[in-house]
Structures are given as structure tokens and as C-alpha cells.
Design an enzyme around this catalytic site. Structure first.
Site, short mmCIF file in Angstrom:
data_model
loop_
_atom_site.label_atom_id
_atom_site.label_comp_id
_atom_site.label_asym_id
_atom_site.label_seq_id
_atom_site.Cartn_x
_atom_site.Cartn_y
_atom_site.Cartn_z
N ASP A 48 -95.45 41.15 5.03
CA ASP A 48 -95.33 42.26 6.03
C ASP A 48 -96.02 43.58 5.26
O ASP A 48 -96.00 43.64 3.99
CB ASP A 48 -93.92 42.74 6.14
CG ASP A 48 -93.37 41.86 7.33
OD1 ASP A 48 -93.91 40.78 7.70
OD2 ASP A 48 -91.99 42.11 7.47
N HIS A 62 -111.25 45.13 10.86
CA HIS A 62 -111.15 44.20 9.64
C HIS A 62 -110.55 42.71 9.95
O HIS A 62 -110.22 42.34 10.93
CB HIS A 62 -109.86 45.05 8.88
CG HIS A 62 -110.21 46.32 8.47
ND1 HIS A 62 -108.90 47.09 8.19
CD2 HIS A 62 -111.02 47.06 8.16
CE1 HIS A 62 -109.50 48.39 7.96
NE2 HIS A 62 -110.91 48.16 7.74
N LYS A 72 -101.85 38.10 13.00
CA LYS A 72 -101.16 39.10 12.82
C LYS A 72 -100.28 39.34 14.05
O LYS A 72 -100.66 39.03 15.12
CB LYS A 72 -101.84 40.45 12.61
CG LYS A 72 -102.99 40.25 11.41
CD LYS A 72 -103.57 41.44 11.17
CE LYS A 72 -104.64 41.41 10.10
NZ LYS A 72 -105.75 42.52 10.05
#
Length: 181
Positions: A48, A62, A72
Site C-alpha cells: 500500500d 507511470h 493497482k
């Protein structure tokens, strides 16, 4: 919790069930069993991350490459961001397409971004606290990315260009055509 599909294959919005009363609210931010039942995907997140940014900060685009690629589950805990996911999987029907989702502390939406995507966000509020759950550990040598203002992607970041604040790393990212993914 319910999942809302997007135009990008395997990328979806997670809408929590929120219980409000005079004391405030309660919601289950993440439940691995429910996530796996609804999505059919593994919900094994191992890292996290939290970032805090001010208005105009743009982080992205990214990604992590190869064996260090990351799925994610992202959300905005405080403030408001315009969150972007770009499908970089060349065998995907949505390759080269992107979506933007407003994630706020009010709507409590999360965006699930599978491996093989680039990700970024722009802060639309005075400040924002942003949360990332990742299914693989960060590896500096596997970093990749795409320049935020790539003309082929033509992403609308919902900010005036003069208000955008970038890191030196993000200013130097290659274009989409360079396939730094």
C-alpha cells in the site's frame, strides 16, 4: 460493493456501499473475497502506498515493466483527483486507449488498473491524499512511463496547462510511440 465496467478491458470502477447516519459514514474499503467474487481476479495486494499532493500536481504516467508489473486499486482519501489509466497491452482490444475517472473523498470510488497499464493522476482540489494498493512490489529498475502530454494519447487532464506541476522524472518521460513499456 459493486463493479462498473469501463471502455478499457479489465479496468473497472469499484463503487462501495456507504452507510451514512448522523454520526458520519462507514464503508468497507476493501474485501478480498468480495473483490475476487465480483471481478474474477486475484485480490492479492502486497503493498500500500499513500501520496499527498497539492493542486496542479500531475503524477504520471507511470508503470512497472516485466515481472515487476503491478495491478493497482487506487482511491482518493481526501480531496479530488482526475485519475487516468492507459491500456498498454498490445494484444488488448483497448490498446492505446485511456479513461479518466474523478476520484473524490465524497464518491469514495476506487479504480482497478490491471497489469500492463500506465497510470497517472492530476490533483483538482487544494490538496489530495491518494491511496494505491499494488499486487506486486515496487522495483526501481522496472520503472517505465509515458510523457503526460503525449499527442497520440491526447489526454485531457482537466487542468489548465500553466497550472500543471511535474517532477523532473515526469517531464523526461518518453512518448507513447517509444514503447517504454
Amino acid at each position: 460493493m459493486k463493479l462498473k465496467e469501463t471502455i478499457l478491458k479489465d479496468c473497472f470502477i469499484v463503487e462501495p456501499t456507504i452507510f451514512n447516519d448522523e454520526r458520519g459514514y462507514f464503508y468497507e474499503k476493501y474485501n478480498q473475497r468480495k473483490f475476487e467474487e465480483l471481478s474474477g481476479l486475484s485480490g492479492d495486494f502486497v503493498q500500500d502506498n499513500i501520496s499527498k499532493s497539492s493542486y496542479g500536481v500531475l503524477r504520471g504516467l507511470h508503470l512497472q515493466k516485466g515481472e515487476h508489473a503491478q495491478a493497482k486499486l487506487v482511491s482518493c482519501l481526501e480531496g479530488k483527483v482526475w485519475d487516468i489509466a492507459v491500456d498498454l497491452r498490445e494484444d488488448s482490444p483497448s490498446f492505446g486507449k485511456w479513461i479518466g475517472v474523478e476520484l473524490t473523498e465524497e464518491n469514495k470510488y476506487q479504480l482497478y488498473i490491471p497489469r500492463g497499464f500506465a497510470h497517472g493522476f492530476a490533483v483538482l482540489s487544494e490538496t489530495a491524499i491518494f491511496s494505491y494498493k499494488c499486487d506486486n512490489y515496487y522495483n526501481k529498475e522496472s520503472e517505465g512511463g509515458i510523457i503526460w502530454n503525449d499527442p497520440d494519447l491526447a489526454i485531457d487532464w482537466k487542468l489548465p496547462p500553466n497550472d500543471i506541476i511535474l517532477s523532473e522524472k515526469d517531464k523526461a518521460m518518453p512518448k507513447f510511440k517509444a514503447k517504454n513499456f
